[in-house]
Motif scaffolding. Structure first.
Motif: not given
Length: 270
Positions: A3-4, A39-40, A44-47, A71, A173-175
């Protein structure tokens, strides 16, 4: 899970990240754009990013980023903000006050009343301000108490924000889009590009006559010409809900561009 967030350590962003996920591996970034890019690009998985504050309003830089990335928003965190004045020195020593522009804005009246002659400087984050205040006893930082603990500063005054009901809303933000929960919110970005009376009224009417509650609307310059705007809109419901899906379909004929930024569970103010 990586997580960033905006660094360095000891910020309200870190508190929001821990509230979102206590077990995540936190990756601290130098700026908000780097969070979105990480994230984009899958680093990282999420931000997590701040999007608005109850006193100072929207975080324009983040709104701009949302137009440039794919994202989706997958969640939100609402964090109560208690600003602290911290320093190596005492109240009588303070000649310079440093912090992030949002934090300084939230404490504008306090600074004016108690330190009318102080020099006010901006920094990239509240934690960076605390780190600077380590060096000079005449310098004070504004930020969270965690920053004071991390950087060995004394909390000279707690709760210096101008209004007690001070909250910052963070987006995650996620994927992958979040699934419907029955207690959701959908964020949209809309560009009308049609200079005619009632254009925005007609657009918002698609929500009103379907009894879809709008919880937020903000404008952001399009950067094309003066007076030309994007609109950022939050409504209750998930994009997969029948009524909202119908509304979004109808809205596409009433604007030049409509971007669904994400549907995600609504966070409540604790």
């Amino acid at each position: 899970m990586k997580l960033c967030l905006l660094g360095p350590e000891g910020t309200f962003s870190e508190m929001a990240a821990r509230k979102w996920s206590r077990d995540a591996d936190l990756i601290f970034m130098d700026d908000m754009e780097s969070v979105a890019i990480a994230v984009e690009e899958g680093a990282c998985d999420e931000g997590i990013l701040p999007i608005e504050n109850s006193l100072e309003g929207p975080v324009g830089a983040v709104m701009g980023l949302l137009l440039d990335i794919s994202s989706p928003i997958i969640g939100e965190v609402i964090l109560p903000i208690k600003q602290c004045l911290m320093s190596r020195g005492s109240l009588e020593n303070i000649r310079i006050i440093v912090s992030h522009p949002q934090a300084l804005g939230q404490c504008r009246h306090y600074i004016h009343e108690h330190f009318p002659g102080a020099e006010v400087r901006t920094t990239g984050s509240t934690s960076h301000a605390a780190r600077l205040a380590q060096e000079f006893p005449e310098m004070a930082a504004i930020g969270c108490s965690e920053s004071a603990q991390k950087y060995g500063l004394k909390v000279l005054k707690e709760g210096i924000q101008d209004h007690p009901n001070n909250y910052t809303r963070f987006i995650v933000l996620g994927r992958k889009e979040a699934a419907p929960t029955g207690h959701d919110k959908t964020s949209l970005a809309v560009y009308l590009d049609r200079d005619r009376p009632g254009a925005l009224y007609d657009f918002l009417g698609e929500f009103a006559h379907r009894q879809i509650n709008m919880t937020r609307i903000e404008s952001r310059p399009s950067k094309k010409l003066l007076g030309d705007y994007w609109f950022f809109i939050d409504v209750e419901g998930h994009r997969d809900d029948a009524l909202l899906r119908e509304a979004i379909s109808a809205l596409k004929d009433k604007c030049t561009t409509l971007k669904v930024l994400g549907s995600y569970p609504r966070a409540d103010i604790a």
